[in-house]
Design an enzyme around this catalytic site. Structure first.
Site, PDB file in Angstrom:
ATOM      1  N   LYS A   1      65.682  56.363 -23.343  1.00  0.00           N
ATOM      2  CA  LYS A   1      66.888  55.696 -23.904  1.00  0.00           C
ATOM      3  C   LYS A   1      66.386  54.751 -25.263  1.00  0.00           C
ATOM      4  O   LYS A   1      66.996  54.969 -26.167  1.00  0.00           O
ATOM      5  CB  LYS A   1      67.682  55.264 -23.208  1.00  0.00           C
ATOM      6  CG  LYS A   1      68.152  55.887 -21.905  1.00  0.00           C
ATOM      7  CD  LYS A   1      68.939  57.224 -22.263  1.00  0.00           C
ATOM      8  CE  LYS A   1      69.525  57.931 -21.056  1.00  0.00           C
ATOM      9  NZ  LYS A   1      68.647  58.428 -20.171  1.00  0.00           N
TER      10      LYS A   1
ATOM     11  N   LYS B   1      69.265  48.159 -19.384  1.00  0.00           N
ATOM     12  CA  LYS B   1      69.366  49.600 -19.185  1.00  0.00           C
ATOM     13  C   LYS B   1      67.774  50.091 -18.949  1.00  0.00           C
ATOM     14  O   LYS B   1      66.848  49.597 -19.601  1.00  0.00           O
ATOM     15  CB  LYS B   1      69.912  50.720 -20.163  1.00  0.00           C
ATOM     16  CG  LYS B   1      71.580  50.045 -20.155  1.00  0.00           C
ATOM     17  CD  LYS B   1      72.157  50.924 -21.463  1.00  0.00           C
ATOM     18  CE  LYS B   1      72.374  52.291 -21.030  1.00  0.00           C
ATOM     19  NZ  LYS B   1      73.215  53.016 -22.203  1.00  0.00           N
TER      20      LYS B   1
ATOM     21  N   GLY C   1      72.266  58.164 -14.733  1.00  0.00           N
ATOM     22  CA  GLY C   1      73.124  58.074 -13.593  1.00  0.00           C
ATOM     23  C   GLY C   1      73.353  56.851 -12.918  1.00  0.00           C
ATOM     24  O   GLY C   1      73.747  56.462 -11.967  1.00  0.00           O
TER      25      GLY C   1
ATOM     26  N   GLU D   1      71.425  46.074 -24.285  1.00  0.00           N
ATOM     27  CA  GLU D   1      72.337  46.637 -25.353  1.00  0.00           C
ATOM     28  C   GLU D   1      73.587  45.530 -24.990  1.00  0.00           C
ATOM     29  O   GLU D   1      73.745  45.327 -23.869  1.00  0.00           O
ATOM     30  CB  GLU D   1      73.053  47.976 -25.067  1.00  0.00           C
ATOM     31  CG  GLU D   1      72.163  49.128 -25.632  1.00  0.00           C
ATOM     32  CD  GLU D   1      72.787  50.393 -25.487  1.00  0.00           C
ATOM     33  OE1 GLU D   1      72.242  51.347 -26.144  1.00  0.00           O
ATOM     34  OE2 GLU D   1      73.735  50.758 -24.689  1.00  0.00           O
ATOM     35  N   LYS D   2      74.233  45.295 -26.375  1.00  0.00           N
ATOM     36  CA  LYS D   2      75.399  44.399 -26.165  1.00  0.00           C
ATOM     37  C   LYS D   2      76.447  45.146 -25.376  1.00  0.00           C
ATOM     38  O   LYS D   2      76.738  46.338 -25.876  1.00  0.00           O
ATOM     39  CB  LYS D   2      75.876  43.957 -27.621  1.00  0.00           C
ATOM     40  CG  LYS D   2      77.030  43.130 -27.655  1.00  0.00           C
ATOM     41  CD  LYS D   2      77.007  41.911 -27.267  1.00  0.00           C
ATOM     42  CE  LYS D   2      78.263  41.034 -27.318  1.00  0.00           C
ATOM     43  NZ  LYS D   2      78.267  39.738 -26.928  1.00  0.00           N
TER      44      LYS D   2
ATOM     45  N   HIS E   1      84.533  56.237 -23.958  1.00  0.00           N
ATOM     46  CA  HIS E   1      83.265  57.021 -23.986  1.00  0.00           C
ATOM     47  C   HIS E   1      83.648  58.144 -24.864  1.00  0.00           C
ATOM     48  O   HIS E   1      84.246  59.274 -23.872  1.00  0.00           O
ATOM     49  CB  HIS E   1      82.987  57.025 -22.478  1.00  0.00           C
ATOM     50  CG  HIS E   1      81.583  58.078 -22.290  1.00  0.00           C
ATOM     51  ND1 HIS E   1      80.709  57.702 -21.356  1.00  0.00           N
ATOM     52  CD2 HIS E   1      81.156  59.151 -23.034  1.00  0.00           C
ATOM     53  CE1 HIS E   1      79.635  58.396 -21.536  1.00  0.00           C
ATOM     54  NE2 HIS E   1      80.001  59.406 -22.588  1.00  0.00           N
TER      55      HIS E   1
ATOM     56  N   GLU F   1      76.452  60.997 -26.979  1.00  0.00           N
ATOM     57  CA  GLU F   1      77.416  60.163 -26.336  1.00  0.00           C
ATOM     58  C   GLU F   1      77.560  58.857 -27.176  1.00  0.00           C
ATOM     59  O   GLU F   1      76.685  58.388 -27.637  1.00  0.00           O
ATOM     60  CB  GLU F   1      77.078  59.676 -24.978  1.00  0.00           C
ATOM     61  CG  GLU F   1      77.258  61.162 -23.996  1.00  0.00           C
ATOM     62  CD  GLU F   1      77.128  60.735 -22.486  1.00  0.00           C
ATOM     63  OE1 GLU F   1      76.846  59.823 -21.996  1.00  0.00           O
ATOM     64  OE2 GLU F   1      76.898  61.868 -21.760  1.00  0.00           O
TER      65      GLU F   1
ATOM     66  N   ARG G   1      71.177  69.069 -22.245  1.00  0.00           N
ATOM     67  CA  ARG G   1      71.193  70.039 -21.456  1.00  0.00           C
ATOM     68  C   ARG G   1      72.716  70.360 -21.338  1.00  0.00           C
ATOM     69  O   ARG G   1      73.394  69.819 -22.246  1.00  0.00           O
ATOM     70  CB  ARG G   1      70.917  69.654 -19.960  1.00  0.00           C
ATOM     71  CG  ARG G   1      71.605  68.269 -19.715  1.00  0.00           C
ATOM     72  CD  ARG G   1      71.559  67.786 -18.310  1.00  0.00           C
ATOM     73  NE  ARG G   1      71.947  66.514 -17.844  1.00  0.00           N
ATOM     74  CZ  ARG G   1      73.195  65.947 -18.227  1.00  0.00           C
ATOM     75  NH1 ARG G   1      74.265  66.868 -18.293  1.00  0.00           N
ATOM     76  NH2 ARG G   1      73.371  64.739 -17.986  1.00  0.00           N
TER      77      ARG G   1
ATOM     78  N   ARG H   1      86.773  66.360 -11.251  1.00  0.00           N
ATOM     79  CA  ARG H   1      85.931  66.705 -10.333  1.00  0.00           C
ATOM     80  C   ARG H   1      86.297  66.577  -9.012  1.00  0.00           C
ATOM     81  O   ARG H   1      86.668  65.502  -8.567  1.00  0.00           O
ATOM     82  CB  ARG H   1      84.668  65.515 -10.556  1.00  0.00           C
ATOM     83  CG  ARG H   1      84.055  65.814 -11.920  1.00  0.00           C
ATOM     84  CD  ARG H   1      82.827  64.879 -12.231  1.00  0.00           C
ATOM     85  NE  ARG H   1      82.288  64.931 -13.715  1.00  0.00           N
ATOM     86  CZ  ARG H   1      80.813  64.448 -14.060  1.00  0.00           C
ATOM     87  NH1 ARG H   1      80.184  64.342 -12.990  1.00  0.00           N
ATOM     88  NH2 ARG H   1      80.862  64.692 -15.166  1.00  0.00           N
TER      89      ARG H   1
END
Length: 458
Positions: free
Chosen positions: A116, A158, A164, A200-201, A208, A275, A292, A338
């Site tokens: 990332k 992160k 996930g 990250e802030k 999203h 994203e 993917r 889902r």
């Protein structure tokens, strides 16, 4: 074109891929664990071969056994689906080394975007707006504190190689930073074998928003209508839709220009999804890239009338994209929920067992259900809890909400607990019906009210 493709996955995505292979006249090979020997993807494939025991590490993550299965069956390509080995650069490289085609991007691209922090820097250099945060990796608390003092709280720790929600912690004050940094780093080390972190802030009151792209080996790129995946629990999406509420055609074109530049900058091949977080002023910031096919790809297929799995296979076979950007239009509105084997009323505890009865309301226009469950199917405790995706498409978002509510209401699964009642309540929520939510809405507002209502009913 390939004559035979091995599907290195299970459940609904394996069934989804096998069906497209059959429509393309390509023989399919399923792999399965000992727990999945009677599963639907095994039954509908042209060939099936066992690759190990019930644990994912013994079967669906067993690179040696899956490669052996591909070689034994004469498979010319491997489609990894999502999850498991789909973003494993080492496996993708091994596939190529034995002369089999990987249906996905190059291994070096997977490795680049899988980290990332590296992905963030690559996108920044490509002119993609990124969330304020650390430059490179954070090795210890002292380095984390320097970044925190610069960007301020709240912030998000992160894992650079995570996914996930693993190795991820929200930090709201300096008092929390030390303990949460150690916790996140230890979790990252245990879950993905890599304890490199970045910061990250925290962007508050954000949505999203993600955009899928396709690029062939000759550099032709198309981007697809954006998806809104803001309704999440513990960083796991529970409902997705396309197009996104509040994203104008001008915003869509802006995002399309960004993802096109990004794909060209890293010479991306096949399909991927970038994203973003969208703030309340309409600004977009890069979050990560998934190399993917995604769980929520059906909503994109519904509003574009494209088969993204077919396009993946064609691009991997060396063909040029058969479509241009002008061919892609937004046709109506699509929503996916889902269906999971969980007990939402018990903090979403997983549920396993034998399906005694199942009714999936597949009739009517604009209805799609991707699932691999059937009467007598054994839902296993060893794998992800998702057992299906219920998808609706209509001319307007309001009509799509009504349709997906009807689909959820008619769906019946007995023998295991499912998320149906939770999803039904979510679709009845006025804020969800109006599209008035952000990434924190489900956990901070909806779930507390829903949990309280359950207590009152007891």
């Amino acid at each position: 074109m390939f004559k035979k493709v091995l599907v290195a996955n299970r459940g609904e995505i394996a069934v989804r891929i096998i069906r497209t292979l059959r429509e393309m006249g390509i023989a399919s090979v399923a792999v399965y664990s000992t727990a999945d020997k009677d599963s639907l993807h095994v039954q509908i494939a042209d060939e099936a071969i066992a690759v190990g025991g019930v644990k994912p590490t013994d079967s669906y993550l067993n690179m040696k056994n899956i490669l052996s299965a591909a070689l034994l069956t004469g498979s010319e390509a491997i489609h990894p689906g999502y999850g498991f080995l789909s973003e494993n650069a080492l496996f993708a490289e091994m596939v190529g080394e034995v002369g089999i085609k990987w249906i996905g991007p190059r291994p070096d691209t997977i490795e680049l975007m899988g980290n990332k922090a590296n992905a963030r820097e690559e996108m920044r250099q490509a002119g993609v707006p990124v969330i304020p945060g650390s430059d490179g990796f954070i090795r210890d608390f002292s380095e984390a504190k320097v970044v925190a003092d610069r960007i301020g709280y709240p912030l998000l720790l992160k894992a650079a190689a995570g996914g996930g929600g693993k190795g991820m912690r929200f930090v709201y004050s300096e008092d929390e930073l030390s303990d949460k940094f150690d916790d996140a780093q230890n979790e990252a080390r245990l879950s993905v074998g890599d304890d490199q972190m970045y910061i990250e802030k925290v962007m508050e009151h954000v949505r999203h928003i993600e955009m899928q792209l396709l690029r062939d080996k000759n550099g032709h790129v198309v981007y697809l209508p954006e998806r809104d995946c803001s309704l999440q629990r513990k960083n796991q999406k529970v409902l997705e839709e396309s197009p996104a509420v509040g994203v104008t055609p001008e915003m869509r074109a802006y995002l399309g220009d960004i993802v096109t530049k990004a794909a060209q900058a890293i010479r991306y091949e096949n399909t991927g999804t970038i994203e973003f977080l969208q703030d309340h002023e309409g600004n977009f910031y890069f979050m990560e890239m998934n190399t993917r096919i995604q769980v929520e790809h059906p909503v994109t297929e519904m509003v574009t009338n494209l088969d993204l799995i077919r396009l993946q296979i064609e691009v991997a076979a060396g063909q040029d994209l058969p479509i241009t950007q002008d061919d892609i239009q937004v046709n109506g509105h699509s929503i996916e929920v889902r269906l999971t084997a969980e007990r939402p009323e018990s903090n979403f505890a997983p549920s396993a067992g034998t399906v005694d009865l199942v009714f999936l309301p597949t009739g009517g226009p604009g209805v799609r259900i991707d699932s691999a469950i059937f009467v007598g199917d054994k839902v296993q405790p060893f794998y992800d809890s998702m057992i299906g995706k219920l998808v609706a498409k209509a001319d307007t978002r309001e009509q799509a909400v009504q349709k997906i509510h009807r689909i959820v209401d008619e769906t019946v699964v007995h023998g295991i607990s499912t998320s149906l009642n939770f999803q039904k309540a979510l679709l009845e929520d006025p804020h969800v019906q109006r599209g008035e939510f952000d990434t924190r809405y489900l956990e901070t507002e909806f779930l507390p009210r829903w949990t309280e209502s359950l207590s009152e009913d007891e």
